[in-house]
Design a protein around this motif. Structure first.
Motif, PDB file in Angstrom:
ATOM      1  N   GLU A 177       0.832  -1.208   0.000  1.00 28.27           N
ATOM      2  CA  GLU A 177       0.000   0.000   0.000  1.00 28.27           C
ATOM      3  C   GLU A 177       0.865   1.256   0.000  1.00 28.27           C
ATOM      4  OE1 GLU A 177      -4.069  -1.277   2.371  1.00 28.27           O
ATOM      5  OE2 GLU A 177      -2.243  -0.918   3.544  1.00 28.27           O
ATOM      6  N   ILE A 178       1.936   1.214   0.774  1.00 22.56           N
ATOM      7  CA  ILE A 178       2.846   2.358   0.839  1.00 22.56           C
ATOM      8  C   ILE A 178       3.488   2.606  -0.517  1.00 22.56           C
ATOM      9  CG2 ILE A 178       4.996   3.217   1.861  1.00 22.56           C
ATOM     10  CD1 ILE A 178       4.204   1.560   4.394  1.00 22.56           C
ATOM     11  N   ILE A 179       3.994   1.556  -1.140  1.00 23.59           N
ATOM     12  CA  ILE A 179       4.642   1.703  -2.443  1.00 23.59           C
ATOM     13  C   ILE A 179       3.650   2.185  -3.488  1.00 23.59           C
ATOM     14  CG2 ILE A 179       5.748   0.424  -4.321  1.00 23.59           C
ATOM     15  CD1 ILE A 179       7.186  -1.226  -2.175  1.00 23.59           C
ATOM     16  N   GLU A 180       2.428   1.672  -3.436  1.00 25.93           N
ATOM     17  CA  GLU A 180       1.398   2.116  -4.380  1.00 25.93           C
ATOM     18  C   GLU A 180       1.154   3.617  -4.248  1.00 25.93           C
ATOM     19  OE1 GLU A 180      -3.364   1.336  -5.315  1.00 25.93           O
ATOM     20  OE2 GLU A 180      -2.241  -0.098  -4.088  1.00 25.93           O
ATOM     21  N   ARG A 181       1.119   4.117  -3.018  1.00 29.02           N
ATOM     22  CA  ARG A 181       0.903   5.543  -2.796  1.00 29.02           C
ATOM     23  C   ARG A 181       2.097   6.355  -3.301  1.00 29.02           C
ATOM     24  NH1 ARG A 181      -1.903   9.765  -3.440  1.00 29.02           N
ATOM     25  NH2 ARG A 181      -1.739  11.367  -1.809  1.00 29.02           N
ATOM     26  N   VAL A 182       3.296   5.852  -3.083  1.00 30.94           N
ATOM     27  CA  VAL A 182       4.496   6.546  -3.564  1.00 30.94           C
ATOM     28  C   VAL A 182       4.474   6.640  -5.088  1.00 30.94           C
ATOM     29  CG1 VAL A 182       7.014   6.422  -3.737  1.00 30.94           C
ATOM     30  CG2 VAL A 182       5.893   5.930  -1.552  1.00 30.94           C
ATOM     31  N   VAL A 183       4.083   5.562  -5.732  1.00 26.36           N
ATOM     32  CA  VAL A 183       3.985   5.560  -7.201  1.00 26.36           C
ATOM     33  C   VAL A 183       2.964   6.593  -7.669  1.00 26.36           C
ATOM     34  CG1 VAL A 183       3.289   4.196  -9.201  1.00 26.36           C
ATOM     35  CG2 VAL A 183       4.753   3.173  -7.448  1.00 26.36           C
TER      36      VAL A 183
END
Length: 224
Positions: free
Chosen positions: A57-63
């Motif tokens: 979820e964190i990586i998705e938000r960063v993307v």
């Protein structure tokens, strides 16, 4: 089995305000929790619990936010064990463009070796200078004979006493020969011209910085 999560205070897109990367657009992942009680902490709100998010979820938000840099910060990000696999996965995707900013209370030895580590050294005015982790200084000094230096130190001074403390530490250890040392003023507590004059008078081998984001936006504003 439940998916491991991290407690996140906020994730936002802004201008990198400090460090040798100052001025670059950056996505910040601010982890919640610290507890060390620095007197002039400017992110005290990160002491409070945030939102539980898993690594994907964190990586998705960063993307979604998109930026040439990603920084993990806090609070004190190294308090949460899941930060280590988060760093690894971020590095797998963004390679050498992942930063870690830590209060310097905990060792960075376990952090992914590809991460650029920005370590605060706390001077006397913070009330927690006795909590600086000596292992971080030792790790920074080990870089002296290596071209790839991925640890830099940051000292934010509030008065002359802080500056003299920093000068003595840097002179005694030789840290400026082993890594970039950033030195700046605590916003609103010391005039930048005073620090600049002290650095020049002493021929101190440091790079002066200002907390850029506090000059761009209201210094009390979150998410910048």
């Amino acid at each position: 089995m439940s998916t491991p999560t991290l407690n996140i205070s906020e994730i936002f897109h802004s201008i990198q305000g400090e460090s040798s990367y100052a001025g670059w657009p950056c996505t910040f992942i601010r982890l919640a929790g610290c507890g060390h009680g620095c007197r002039h902490c400017d992110t005290a709100y990160a002491e409070h619990p945030g939102r539980e998010m898993n690594i994907e979820e964190i990586i998705e938000r960063v993307v979604e936010l998109g930026a040439p840099l990603v920084e993990i910060t806090g609070g004190e990000p190294l308090l949460q064990e899941e930060v280590y696999p988060l760093m690894e996965k971020l590095c797998n995707r963004w390679k050498e463009r992942v930063l870690l900013e830590t209060g310097g209370f905990l060792s960075v030895a376990k952090a992914d070796p590809r991460v650029h580590k920005i370590i605060d050294l706390k001077p006397p005015s913070t009330g927690v200078s006795d909590k600086n982790n000596p292992e971080n200084i030792a790790l920074a000094l080990k870089q002296k004979d290596h071209a790839n230096r991925l640890i830099e130190l940051k000292i934010v001074v509030a008065d002359r006493e802080d500056y003299l403390w920093a000068r003595e530490l840097l002179t005694r250890t030789g840290l400026p020969d082993a890594c970039t040392v950033m030195m700046g003023v605590a916003f609103g507590m010391l005039e930048p011209v005073n620090l600049a004059n002290w650095i020049l008078e002493d021929r101190l081998n440091v790079r002066m910085q200002l907390q850029l984001h506090k000059y761009i936006w209201d210094p009390g504003r979150r998410g910048v």
